[in-house]
Design an enzyme around this catalytic site. Structure first.
Site, PDB file in Angstrom:
ATOM      1  N   HIS A   1      55.706  31.700  49.770  1.00  0.00           N
ATOM      2  CA  HIS A   1      55.059  32.939  50.169  1.00  0.00           C
ATOM      3  C   HIS A   1      56.092  34.060  50.263  1.00  0.00           C
ATOM      4  O   HIS A   1      57.296  33.821  50.356  1.00  0.00           O
ATOM      5  CB  HIS A   1      54.331  32.745  51.484  1.00  0.00           C
ATOM      6  CG  HIS A   1      53.106  31.903  51.359  1.00  0.00           C
ATOM      7  ND1 HIS A   1      52.189  31.760  52.368  1.00  0.00           N
ATOM      8  CD2 HIS A   1      52.634  31.155  50.324  1.00  0.00           C
ATOM      9  CE1 HIS A   1      51.207  30.957  51.979  1.00  0.00           C
ATOM     10  NE2 HIS A   1      51.463  30.578  50.746  1.00  0.00           N
TER      11      HIS A   1
ATOM     12  N   GLU B   1      56.881  36.168  52.583  1.00  0.00           N
ATOM     13  CA  GLU B   1      57.707  36.209  53.794  1.00  0.00           C
ATOM     14  C   GLU B   1      58.865  35.214  53.714  1.00  0.00           C
ATOM     15  O   GLU B   1      59.998  35.525  54.097  1.00  0.00           O
ATOM     16  CB  GLU B   1      56.856  35.906  55.028  1.00  0.00           C
ATOM     17  CG  GLU B   1      55.679  36.854  55.233  1.00  0.00           C
ATOM     18  CD  GLU B   1      54.391  36.329  54.634  1.00  0.00           C
ATOM     19  OE1 GLU B   1      53.330  36.540  55.247  1.00  0.00           O
ATOM     20  OE2 GLU B   1      54.441  35.716  53.533  1.00  0.00           O
TER      21      GLU B   1
ATOM     22  N   CYS C   1      53.608  30.189  57.313  1.00  0.00           N
ATOM     23  CA  CYS C   1      54.664  31.209  57.360  1.00  0.00           C
ATOM     24  C   CYS C   1      55.098  31.510  58.797  1.00  0.00           C
ATOM     25  O   CYS C   1      56.255  31.872  59.033  1.00  0.00           O
ATOM     26  CB  CYS C   1      54.175  32.496  56.699  1.00  0.00           C
ATOM     27  SG  CYS C   1      54.120  32.392  54.894  1.00  0.00           S
TER      28      CYS C   1
ATOM     29  N   TRP D   1      32.074  49.551  16.382  1.00  0.00           N
ATOM     30  CA  TRP D   1      32.523  49.780  17.762  1.00  0.00           C
ATOM     31  C   TRP D   1      31.822  51.025  18.276  1.00  0.00           C
ATOM     32  O   TRP D   1      31.885  52.074  17.634  1.00  0.00           O
ATOM     33  CB  TRP D   1      34.032  49.955  17.839  1.00  0.00           C
ATOM     34  CG  TRP D   1      34.767  48.745  17.382  1.00  0.00           C
ATOM     35  CD1 TRP D   1      35.321  48.524  16.172  1.00  0.00           C
ATOM     36  CD2 TRP D   1      35.014  47.575  18.173  1.00  0.00           C
ATOM     37  NE1 TRP D   1      35.922  47.305  16.140  1.00  0.00           N
ATOM     38  CE2 TRP D   1      35.744  46.697  17.369  1.00  0.00           C
ATOM     39  CE3 TRP D   1      34.701  47.196  19.483  1.00  0.00           C
ATOM     40  CZ2 TRP D   1      36.169  45.445  17.807  1.00  0.00           C
ATOM     41  CZ3 TRP D   1      35.129  45.966  19.910  1.00  0.00           C
ATOM     42  CH2 TRP D   1      35.844  45.107  19.096  1.00  0.00           C
TER      43      TRP D   1
ATOM     44  N   PRO E   1      22.639  42.079  28.074  1.00  0.00           N
ATOM     45  CA  PRO E   1      21.726  42.801  28.961  1.00  0.00           C
ATOM     46  C   PRO E   1      20.892  41.905  29.870  1.00  0.00           C
ATOM     47  O   PRO E   1      20.568  42.302  30.987  1.00  0.00           O
ATOM     48  CB  PRO E   1      20.861  43.603  27.989  1.00  0.00           C
ATOM     49  CG  PRO E   1      21.033  42.955  26.657  1.00  0.00           C
ATOM     50  CD  PRO E   1      22.395  42.365  26.650  1.00  0.00           C
TER      51      PRO E   1
END
Length: 359
Positions: free
Chosen positions: A54, A56, A88, A174, A291
């Protein structure tokens, strides 16, 4: 005290910038700094993903003995539970730091205030949360997932100015221009998964990949939502080992890549499917069509956000809509909040979210 708080917010924003661009899902995006007792930066860390240290821990490891009497700056409340890595809070309490500054509380119910409480119980100064809105904005899907148990679904669509995503013959490439398409791929790159319905699979034969220079690996997971009809045995996406969400088992992918959630009329129960995707660690899902899937998800309240590209093009007739379903009366519509509008090449990019219903 005001100047102290302002400096801590500045450092928290620096930690946020350090973590920007990381992709640790299903874990949170976290950045951390360690300042020594004289206010000098002696350690930094960002969390890169499940099973890795992590933020920390990384920052404290880099600081070493220089952390003693100093301050830990962390964008998210330190964890207080064991997973693939130790809590932690244990590493912090043994580090010798005198203070911890927290950007936001962790919405995970296994933490959610416990991390701060444990640190306070051992006599450590704990400040925060000081930047809740900014920390959540930096990783909105994580906060959404921990609160709801399901991914944040973003509906992406490209349409003509008069609202059609394809012609009647199914042609759509497109509608939008090159700049909008590149932006759409950046949107894909930010997602954990890209989801389409079986109709889009049959009509477009998509790969659902990010096609940008320097695109990240691994690619976002491809997710296909099937109906009653058999899926085509030959499609490009099968090479990507996609996850298939269906009302009954299929033989096109292995059983471990299937989510079976039968609903009414032989279709998928989308609400249960959303929860199942959340359990698989998907936090950010981009819905790209077609859709019928978009309309079905909208009708059950599963669309959390939309990004629409309106092309500099007018169809001048009826084609395929963004969402399929009955729009019988204006009362059937729902208000949305338009959060951003910008020009992308020749086209418009509109970002929106549904307006929450008042109680």
């Amino acid at each position: 005290m005001g100047s102290v708080t302002a400096e801590r917010r500045r450092l928290l924003r620096r930690a946020l910038r350090e973590a920007a661009g990381t992709r640790p899902h299903p874990n949170p995006r976290v950045g951390a700094l360690v300042m020594d007792s004289g206010g000098q930066l002696v350690g930094t860390g960002v969390h890169l993903g499940p099973g890795t240290p992590h933020a920390e821990t990384l920052a404290l490891d880099e600081a070493g003995p220089r952390a003693r009497g100093g301050t830990l700056i962390t964008t998210l409340e330190p964890c207080a539970h064991s997973g693939r890595t130790p809590p932690c809070v244990d590493r912090i309490t043994n580090s010798g730091v005198a203070a911890v500054v927290v950007g936001a509380d962790d919405p995970d119910r296994r933490v959610s205030g416990r991390g701060r409480a444990i640190l306070e119980e051992v006599g450590m100064e704990v400040a925060g949360p000081l930047l809740t809105d900014e920390v959540e904005a930096a990783d909105p899907a994580y906060f959404h997932h921990r609160r709801t148990g399901r991914p944040r679904f973003t509906l992406k669509a490209a349409a003509t100015l008069d609202g059609w995503t394809a012609a009647r013959d199914g042609t759509s490439q497109w509608i939008s221009g090159p700049a909008a398409r590149r932006d759409g791929h950046r949107l894909r790159a930010s997602a954990d998964a890209v989801m389409v319905g079986a109709g889009t699979l049959r009509a477009d034969d998509p790969r659902l990949t990010v096609r940008l220079e320097g695109a990240r690996t691994p690619q976002p997971l491809a997710v296909l939502v099937a109906g009653r009809a058999p899926l085509p045995p030959v499609r490009k996406v099968w090479d990507r080992c996609p996850l298939v969400v269906a009302p009954q088992p299929t033989d096109v992918v292995p059983p471990d890549l299937q989510v079976i959630v039968p609903g009414g009329e032989g279709l998928v129960d989308l609400a249960r499917a959303a929860t199942a995707l959340g359990r698989r660690g998907l936090l950010e899902v981009l819905v790209e069509g077609g859709p019928r899937l978009a309309g079905a998800m909208w009708s059950v309240g599963l669309i959390d956000r939309g990004v629409f590209y309106l092309a500099a093009r007018v169809a001048g007739g009826e084609g395929m809509p963004v969402m399929r379903g009955a729009f019988s009366t204006l009362l059937d519509s729902r208000e949305v909040i338009i959060e951003d509008v910008q020009r992308v090449g020749e086209d418009l990019r509109i970002e929106w979210r549904p307006r929450k219903e008042s109680a």
